[in-house]
Scaffold this motif. Structure first.
Motif, short mmCIF file in Angstrom:
data_model
loop_
_atom_site.label_atom_id
_atom_site.label_comp_id
_atom_site.label_asym_id
_atom_site.label_seq_id
_atom_site.Cartn_x
_atom_site.Cartn_y
_atom_site.Cartn_z
N MET A 78 0.82 -1.17 0.00
CA MET A 78 0.00 0.00 0.00
C MET A 78 0.88 1.25 0.00
O MET A 78 0.56 2.22 -0.68
CB MET A 78 -0.93 -0.03 1.21
N ASP A 122 -13.36 -1.20 -5.31
CA ASP A 122 -12.63 -2.46 -5.47
C ASP A 122 -12.61 -2.85 -6.94
O ASP A 122 -13.50 -2.51 -7.70
CB ASP A 122 -13.28 -3.58 -4.65
N ASP A 143 -18.57 -8.30 -7.00
CA ASP A 143 -19.15 -9.03 -5.87
C ASP A 143 -19.43 -10.48 -6.23
O ASP A 143 -19.22 -11.38 -5.41
CB ASP A 143 -20.45 -8.37 -5.41
N VAL A 168 -4.63 3.95 4.76
CA VAL A 168 -5.68 2.94 4.80
C VAL A 168 -7.03 3.57 4.48
O VAL A 168 -7.80 3.04 3.67
CB VAL A 168 -5.71 2.23 6.18
N LYS A 169 -7.31 4.72 5.09
CA LYS A 169 -8.57 5.42 4.80
C LYS A 169 -8.68 5.78 3.33
O LYS A 169 -9.74 5.64 2.71
CB LYS A 169 -8.69 6.67 5.66
N GLU A 170 -7.56 6.24 2.77
CA GLU A 170 -7.53 6.58 1.35
C GLU A 170 -7.83 5.37 0.48
O GLU A 170 -8.59 5.43 -0.47
CB GLU A 170 -6.13 7.15 1.02
N ARG A 171 -7.24 4.24 0.84
CA ARG A 171 -7.41 3.02 0.05
C ARG A 171 -8.83 2.46 0.13
O ARG A 171 -9.42 2.07 -0.87
CB ARG A 171 -6.41 1.95 0.50
N ILE A 172 -9.40 2.43 1.33
CA ILE A 172 -10.73 1.84 1.45
C ILE A 172 -11.82 2.72 0.84
O ILE A 172 -12.92 2.25 0.60
CB ILE A 172 -11.09 1.44 2.90
N ALA A 173 -11.47 3.97 0.57
CA ALA A 173 -12.43 4.85 -0.10
C ALA A 173 -12.49 4.57 -1.60
O ALA A 173 -13.43 4.98 -2.28
CB ALA A 173 -12.06 6.30 0.15
N GLN A 174 -11.49 3.85 -2.11
CA GLN A 174 -11.44 3.53 -3.55
C GLN A 174 -12.36 2.35 -3.85
O GLN A 174 -12.59 1.49 -3.01
CB GLN A 174 -10.02 3.17 -3.97
#
Length: 90
Positions: A1, A43, A47, A35-41
Motif C-alpha cells: 500500500m 474495489d 461481488d 488505509v482510509k484513502e485506500r478503502i475509499a477507492q
C-alpha cells in the motif's frame, strides 16, 4: 500500500516517501491515512466473483488444508485427499 501510494504520487504517498527516504518509520497517523484513502477507492473485483470464491472453499478442519471446488478440488468431492475425512464449507 505504501509503494502504491508513493508510485501514484498521492499527497500521503509523497509524505511517506520522504520519511522512508530518510530511513525513518512511517507514523501510525500516516498509515491510517493511507488505509482510509485506500478503502475509499472502488474495489477491482466484482461481488459475484467474491461470492463464488468464498462459496467454493472447502476446508479440512483438523489440518487446515484448503480446497476450492473450481480451482483446487479434492480428488473426491467433499473428502480430504490425505485423511479421507469430510471437508466443511467455511
Amino acid at each position: 500500500m505504501l509503494r502504491a501510494a508513493v508510485k501514484a504520487g498521492t499527497e500521503l504517498g509523497i509524505e511517506a516517501k520522504k520519511v522512508m527516504d530518510a530511513g525513518g518509520l512511517v507514523s501510525d497517523d500516516l498509515i491510517i491515512g493511507l488505509v482510509k484513502e485506500r478503502i475509499a477507492q472502488a474495489d477491482s473485483v466484482d461481488d459475484e466473483v467474491i461470492v463464488n470464491r468464498m462459496a467454493g472453499r472447502r476446508v479440512h478442519p483438523a489440518s487446515g488444508r484448503t480446497y476450492h471446488i473450481s480451482f483446487n478440488p479434492p480428488k473426491q468431492e467433499g473428502i480430504d485427499d490425505v485423511t479421507g475425512e469430510a471437508l466443511i464449507q467455511t
